[in-house]
Enzyme design. Structure first.
Site, PDB file in Angstrom:
ATOM      1  N   ARG A 162      -4.566  -4.004  -1.506  1.00  0.00           N
ATOM      2  CA  ARG A 162      -3.635  -3.336  -2.437  1.00  0.00           C
ATOM      3  C   ARG A 162      -3.343  -4.227  -3.643  1.00  0.00           C
ATOM      4  O   ARG A 162      -2.215  -4.312  -4.118  1.00  0.00           O
ATOM      5  CB  ARG A 162      -2.318  -2.975  -1.742  1.00  0.00           C
ATOM      6  CG  ARG A 162      -2.443  -1.984  -0.604  1.00  0.00           C
ATOM      7  CD  ARG A 162      -2.828  -0.605  -1.114  1.00  0.00           C
ATOM      8  NE  ARG A 162      -2.691   0.414  -0.094  1.00  0.00           N
ATOM      9  CZ  ARG A 162      -3.617   0.704   0.814  1.00  0.00           C
ATOM     10  NH1 ARG A 162      -4.778   0.066   0.815  1.00  0.00           N
ATOM     11  NH2 ARG A 162      -3.406   1.643   1.706  1.00  0.00           N
ATOM     12  N   SER A 237       2.419   5.124   1.227  1.00  0.00           N
ATOM     13  CA  SER A 237       3.047   3.974   1.892  1.00  0.00           C
ATOM     14  C   SER A 237       4.009   3.322   0.909  1.00  0.00           C
ATOM     15  O   SER A 237       3.603   2.947  -0.187  1.00  0.00           O
ATOM     16  CB  SER A 237       2.000   2.929   2.270  1.00  0.00           C
ATOM     17  OG  SER A 237       1.021   3.483   3.111  1.00  0.00           O
ATOM     18  N   GLU A 333       5.051  -1.688  -1.686  1.00  0.00           N
ATOM     19  CA  GLU A 333       3.713  -1.542  -2.241  1.00  0.00           C
ATOM     20  C   GLU A 333       3.825  -0.825  -3.578  1.00  0.00           C
ATOM     21  O   GLU A 333       3.018  -1.027  -4.478  1.00  0.00           O
ATOM     22  CB  GLU A 333       2.886  -0.692  -1.261  1.00  0.00           C
ATOM     23  CG  GLU A 333       1.429  -0.646  -1.559  1.00  0.00           C
ATOM     24  CD  GLU A 333       0.793   0.674  -1.151  1.00  0.00           C
ATOM     25  OE1 GLU A 333       0.779   1.602  -1.972  1.00  0.00           O
ATOM     26  OE2 GLU A 333       0.311   0.752  -0.013  1.00  0.00           O
TER      27      GLU A 333
HETATM   28  N1  EPU Z   1       2.790   3.544  13.433  1.00  0.00           N
HETATM   29  C1  EPU Z   1       3.880   3.846  14.222  1.00  0.00           C
HETATM   30  N2  EPU Z   1       4.864   4.612  13.678  1.00  0.00           N
HETATM   31  C2  EPU Z   1       4.793   5.111  12.420  1.00  0.00           C
HETATM   32  C3  EPU Z   1       3.692   4.795  11.627  1.00  0.00           C
HETATM   33  C4  EPU Z   1       2.687   4.013  12.152  1.00  0.00           C
HETATM   34  O1  EPU Z   1       3.990   3.420  15.371  1.00  0.00           O
HETATM   35  O2  EPU Z   1       5.731   5.803  12.014  1.00  0.00           O
HETATM   36  C5  EPU Z   1       1.695   2.759  14.034  1.00  0.00           C
HETATM   37  C6  EPU Z   1       0.493   3.650  14.342  1.00  0.00           C
HETATM   38  O3  EPU Z   1       0.583   4.209  15.605  1.00  0.00           O
HETATM   39  C7  EPU Z   1      -0.645   2.683  14.252  1.00  0.00           C
HETATM   40  C8  EPU Z   1      -0.193   1.709  13.179  1.00  0.00           C
HETATM   41  O4  EPU Z   1       1.212   1.826  13.080  1.00  0.00           O
HETATM   42  O5  EPU Z   1      -0.791   1.955  15.444  1.00  0.00           O
HETATM   43  C9  EPU Z   1      -0.865   1.946  11.844  1.00  0.00           C
HETATM   44  O6  EPU Z   1      -0.619   3.264  11.391  1.00  0.00           O
HETATM   45  P1  EPU Z   1      -1.698   4.075  10.491  1.00  0.00           P
HETATM   46  O7  EPU Z   1      -3.041   3.947  11.087  1.00  0.00           O
HETATM   47  O8  EPU Z   1      -1.114   5.399  10.247  1.00  0.00           O
HETATM   48  O9  EPU Z   1      -1.827   3.262   9.163  1.00  0.00           O
HETATM   49  P2  EPU Z   1      -0.787   2.421   8.296  1.00  0.00           P
HETATM   50  O10 EPU Z   1      -0.990   0.968   8.536  1.00  0.00           O
HETATM   51  O11 EPU Z   1       0.563   2.945   8.519  1.00  0.00           O
HETATM   52  C10 EPU Z   1      -2.433   2.193   6.232  1.00  0.00           C
HETATM   53  C11 EPU Z   1      -2.343   2.381   4.741  1.00  0.00           C
HETATM   54  C12 EPU Z   1      -2.370   3.866   4.373  1.00  0.00           C
HETATM   55  C13 EPU Z   1      -3.678   4.444   4.888  1.00  0.00           C
HETATM   56  C14 EPU Z   1      -3.755   4.210   6.410  1.00  0.00           C
HETATM   57  C15 EPU Z   1      -5.050   4.658   6.995  1.00  0.00           C
HETATM   58  C16 EPU Z   1      -1.039   0.486   3.920  1.00  0.00           C
HETATM   59  C17 EPU Z   1       0.259   0.013   3.359  1.00  0.00           C
HETATM   60  N3  EPU Z   1      -1.100   1.771   4.250  1.00  0.00           N
HETATM   61  O12 EPU Z   1      -1.261   2.786   6.806  1.00  0.00           O
HETATM   62  O13 EPU Z   1      -2.351   3.979   2.961  1.00  0.00           O
HETATM   63  O14 EPU Z   1      -3.772   5.828   4.615  1.00  0.00           O
HETATM   64  O15 EPU Z   1      -3.617   2.798   6.712  1.00  0.00           O
HETATM   65  O16 EPU Z   1      -6.055   3.800   6.556  1.00  0.00           O
HETATM   66  O17 EPU Z   1      -1.969  -0.308   4.049  1.00  0.00           O
HETATM   67  C18 EPU Z   1      -1.004   4.348   1.026  1.00  0.00           C
HETATM   68  O18 EPU Z   1      -1.354   3.228   0.647  1.00  0.00           O
HETATM   69  O19 EPU Z   1      -0.235   5.079   0.353  1.00  0.00           O
HETATM   70  C19 EPU Z   1      -1.459   4.827   2.332  1.00  0.00           C
HETATM   71  C20 EPU Z   1      -1.040   5.976   2.841  1.00  0.00           C
END
Ligand code: EPU
Length: 337
Positions: A162, A237, A333
């Protein structure tokens, strides 16, 4: 060129925050852009792309330049690859769909990300195991001082998680005019291992997925968790996933054995901020019209009339709670303006 005064920026930011711009200039060509810049000091400019990664907390007194440059073109083609150039004002997701329809592979995992092409490199957008940098060829940017165009290749962009040169040394010095991507025409390298893409395809009996299948999977997975800005204001995010040391992770695991993490190297891991916020009991938390999304705790939402200040106050409360509970600092972010 269209020049407007005192207009609401609500339709121009995906959070749907209602602040006013004193002066708003809609530019549709590089020449128009140069003309405006000739008459405005760089410090007086506010560059607006898709408004998808910003939280507006006050009226904008600077001159808002709305980058409305449109067009896309194949600038290089071989038996295996194409290089497609898209102008900065093109909608990101429409551009991804155009690539998929034409059989150009590389951007399918980045389907449905809100925003415009020109702002995508600034934060090196990423999702489901793919980042913009993976297929980025170059971008052309206008130097605000000299009004000359400069081409940045991938190395020069210093892409990180990012992050890019446009958030650091080149910040406020350039406006991205166009971005070019090197995409595959055959033997596409699909990336389906991240998250639930494989599972989605398996459930539907897709054994030999195409780029269109991957895009469809990503669209469905995103829609199940992430709110559509047209229906519920948000900026994706809100926080970055924090990086912590492996020692810190071990300490956290004592108390929270189920904590998810992604290994970066031998010394560091990334922890999902969404999990931390969820575990802190804040998923679905709401103060007035400012809230934490009910399905993905990493996303803050505007239920209607939240002000930028209210969303900001909520984000600070979340940061404090995460610090007190886990001893981890999470940082936004999105750009707070
Ligand atoms: N999780 C929870 N509760 C929640 C949200 C997430 O327990 O409310 C846990 C999930 O179960 C999982 C982990 O956290 O084990 C990661 O969640 P997820 O795979 O949904 O991805 P993320 O880390 O929350 C990142 C990016 C997203 C992108 C997704 C998929 C960042 C800041 N965010 O989210 O990007 O779509 O991975 O690759 O790196 C964005 O930048 O706007 C964005 C949506």
């Amino acid at each position: 060129m269209k020049i407007l005064s005192n207009i609401s920026l609500k339709p121009y930011n995906t959070f749907g925050i209602d602040v006013n711009a004193h002066k708003f200039v809609d530019v549709t060509s590089v020449q128009e852009l140069r003309d405006v810049l000739k008459n405005t000091y760089a410090s007086e400019l506010f560059i607006l792309g898709g408004g998808s990664n910003m939280l507006l907390t006050r009226d904008v007194e600077k001159t808002v330049i709305y980058i409305n440059l449109k067009g896309r073109e194949i600038i290089e083609e071989s038996a295996h690859e194409v290089v497609v150039e898209a102008m900065a004002g093109e909608n990101w997701h429409e551009f991804v769909l155009y690539c998929i329809e034409n059989g150009y592979g590389g951007l399918e995992n980045l389907s449905l990300i809100p925003g415009k092409v020109g702002t995508a490199p600034i934060q090196n957008i990423g999702a489901y195991g793919v980042e913009l940098k993976d297929s980025f060829e170059k971008c052309i940017a206008l130097n605000l001082q000299t009004l000359e165009l400069k081409t940045f290749n991938r190395e020069e962009c210093h892409f990180g998680y990012r992050d890019s040169i446009f958030k650091n040394e080149a910040k406020d010095k350039f406006i991205i005019i166009s971005v070019s991507f090197r995409l595959s025409i055959k033997n596409h390298k699909l990336n389906t291992s991240y998250g639930s893409i494989d599972q989605y395809l398996e459930e539907r009996g897709v054994t030999k997925p195409t780029i269109a299948d991957v895009s469809e999977a990503v669209i469905n997975i995103r829609q199940s968790k992430l709110p559509d800005p047209k229906e519920l204001g948000n900026s994706g995010s809100f926080f970055k996933n924090p990086v912590v040391s492996t020692e810190k992770l071990k300490a956290l695991q004592q108390q929270f054995p189920e904590i998810p993490f992604y290994v970066i190297d031998q010394k560091q891991v990334k922890v999902p901020a969404g999990w931390l916020i969820d575990r802190a009991g804040l998923k679905g938390y709401r103060e007035g019209d400012a809230g934490v999304h009910t399905k993905q705790a990493l996303v803050l939402v505007n239920y209607g009339d939240a002000t930028g200040q209210e969303i900001l106050a909520l984000s600070r409360k979340i940061q404090d709670k995460i610090w007190n509970m886990f001893g981890v600092r999470i940082v936004p972010e999105v750009n707070i303006l």
